[in-house]
Write an enzyme that holds these catalytic residues in place. Sequence first.
Site, PDB file in Angstrom:
ATOM      1  N   HIS A  85      47.283  37.906  27.296  1.00  0.00           N
ATOM      2  CA  HIS A  85      46.466  38.782  28.156  1.00  0.00           C
ATOM      3  C   HIS A  85      46.175  40.095  27.428  1.00  0.00           C
ATOM      4  CE1 HIS A  85      44.588  40.148  31.786  1.00  0.00           C
ATOM      5  NE2 HIS A  85      45.435  41.144  31.952  1.00  0.00           N
ATOM      6  N   MET A  96      39.907  31.724  34.107  1.00  0.00           N
ATOM      7  CA  MET A  96      40.742  31.584  35.309  1.00  0.00           C
ATOM      8  C   MET A  96      40.100  32.196  36.556  1.00  0.00           C
ATOM      9  SD  MET A  96      44.372  32.591  33.565  1.00  0.00           S
ATOM     10  CE  MET A  96      44.816  32.011  31.915  1.00  0.00           C
ATOM     11  N   SER A  97      38.795  32.325  36.570  1.00  0.00           N
ATOM     12  CA  SER A  97      38.164  33.012  37.718  1.00  0.00           C
ATOM     13  C   SER A  97      36.780  32.436  38.005  1.00  0.00           C
ATOM     14  CB  SER A  97      38.044  34.516  37.412  1.00  0.00           C
ATOM     15  OG  SER A  97      37.081  34.736  36.400  1.00  0.00           O
ATOM     16  N   HIS A 149      42.035  45.163  35.544  1.00  0.00           N
ATOM     17  CA  HIS A 149      41.140  45.111  36.706  1.00  0.00           C
ATOM     18  C   HIS A 149      41.306  46.400  37.505  1.00  0.00           C
ATOM     19  CE1 HIS A 149      39.727  40.879  36.778  1.00  0.00           C
ATOM     20  NE2 HIS A 149      40.718  40.774  35.919  1.00  0.00           N
ATOM     21  N   TYR A 205      45.335  32.530  40.864  1.00  0.00           N
ATOM     22  CA  TYR A 205      46.710  32.455  40.356  1.00  0.00           C
ATOM     23  C   TYR A 205      47.600  33.601  40.830  1.00  0.00           C
ATOM     24  CZ  TYR A 205      45.157  35.829  36.776  1.00  0.00           C
ATOM     25  OH  TYR A 205      44.647  36.922  36.140  1.00  0.00           O
ATOM     26  N   GLU A 206      47.021  34.642  41.411  1.00  0.00           N
ATOM     27  CA  GLU A 206      47.876  35.772  41.829  1.00  0.00           C
ATOM     28  C   GLU A 206      48.723  35.415  43.038  1.00  0.00           C
ATOM     29  OE1 GLU A 206      45.949  39.763  41.592  1.00  0.00           O
ATOM     30  OE2 GLU A 206      44.281  38.622  40.757  1.00  0.00           O
ATOM     31  N   HIS A 224      42.446  36.837  41.570  1.00  0.00           N
ATOM     32  CA  HIS A 224      42.348  35.466  41.078  1.00  0.00           C
ATOM     33  C   HIS A 224      43.198  34.539  41.934  1.00  0.00           C
ATOM     34  CE1 HIS A 224      41.913  38.328  37.780  1.00  0.00           C
ATOM     35  NE2 HIS A 224      41.108  37.463  37.186  1.00  0.00           N
ATOM     36  N   ALA A 230      36.224  37.313  31.520  1.00  0.00           N
ATOM     37  CA  ALA A 230      36.642  37.105  30.135  1.00  0.00           C
ATOM     38  C   ALA A 230      37.014  35.634  30.008  1.00  0.00           C
ATOM     39  CB  ALA A 230      37.852  37.980  29.822  1.00  0.00           C
ATOM     40  N   ASN A 261      38.446  35.135  22.935  1.00  0.00           N
ATOM     41  CA  ASN A 261      39.289  34.381  21.984  1.00  0.00           C
ATOM     42  C   ASN A 261      38.777  32.962  21.852  1.00  0.00           C
ATOM     43  OD1 ASN A 261      40.561  34.415  24.889  1.00  0.00           O
ATOM     44  ND2 ASN A 261      41.208  32.478  23.974  1.00  0.00           N
ATOM     45  N   SER A 292      38.151  40.778  33.616  1.00  0.00           N
ATOM     46  CA  SER A 292      39.249  41.386  32.839  1.00  0.00           C
ATOM     47  C   SER A 292      38.722  42.180  31.657  1.00  0.00           C
ATOM     48  CB  SER A 292      40.170  40.295  32.271  1.00  0.00           C
ATOM     49  OG  SER A 292      40.899  39.691  33.282  1.00  0.00           O
TER      50      SER A 292
HETATM   51  N1  HPA Z   1      41.841  30.555  28.685  1.00  0.00           N
HETATM   52  C1  HPA Z   1      41.772  30.868  29.996  1.00  0.00           C
HETATM   53  N2  HPA Z   1      41.372  32.069  30.425  1.00  0.00           N
HETATM   54  C2  HPA Z   1      41.032  32.966  29.507  1.00  0.00           C
HETATM   55  C3  HPA Z   1      41.080  32.711  28.135  1.00  0.00           C
HETATM   56  C4  HPA Z   1      41.506  31.423  27.702  1.00  0.00           C
HETATM   57  O1  HPA Z   1      41.582  31.111  26.497  1.00  0.00           O
HETATM   58  N3  HPA Z   1      40.666  33.848  27.508  1.00  0.00           N
HETATM   59  C5  HPA Z   1      40.380  34.749  28.469  1.00  0.00           C
HETATM   60  N4  HPA Z   1      40.589  34.232  29.687  1.00  0.00           N
END
Ligand code: HPA
Length: 266
Positions: free
Chosen positions: A237, A201-202, A54, A78-79, A76, A106, A225, A24
Amino acid sequence: MSNEDILRAKYGDAPIELAMVLGSGLSHIIDAVDGEAIKFSELEGFPHGGVSGHNPSMKIGLFEGKRVAILGGRQHYYEQGNAAAMREPIRTLNAMGAKRLLLTNAAGSLRSDMAPGSIMCLSDHINMSGINPLIGEPSDARFVPLTDAHDSGMRTALHKAANRAGETLRDGVYVWWSGPSFETPAEIRMLKILGGDAVGMSTVPEVILARYYKMRVAAISVITNMAAGLSSEQISHEHTKSMAPIGAARLEAVLHEYLQELDPEG
Ligand code: HPA
């Protein structure tokens, strides 16, 4: 025509020294590779879902004089609830002779000394999803060992490249959280106790698939973050996409050095 045939017809069949998947907010790194892109939608079984940030296309071309295959994005779990969404791309890259795969993503940091903008090489991972891309695979090949899934030669070479580039590349354990909702502060406290350093998440399904195909694999997280509850900033996001370029510049500097000195071990 198989995907390998389509790609060979477009790009030739010289060996691919490194395959890469961009996470991402990192898809612009595809521009560092010469050549024309091909859309995932032109390749059978490649995912063409849509997470913003993406780019569902790929290229095979030169990066620092080395022939690489680079995917501008991923699908991903989750999609669509499909953990094996990246199976066909990884199978194709392997079938084309790519023996090394570098994954990027990310992620949120679980460590107060790893601020947004940092980059982290995965030393290992924790699969917190309960899901696996090899569920349903009929043969005994599904029992893939993951003891040393994250390739030590590639990791060493990436750290050396970071040193040459003057960048700090951390080492840490990545936790796969299915998403798409972010974690709660209580979940993040739990993940810290369990030994995680970053959460995202990947990537983990792709590591498992790469090992299934016996490819060497390593992964780098760009920290966008602090994870939930660890800072006052709002996680979103949008925030991920806006913060990714800071770490992306560091990642790119490391990639240039890594590719310049790419050797068979690293
Ligand atoms: N959690 C999950 N996935 C993420 C995060 C997060 O804080 N930041 C970027 N992708």
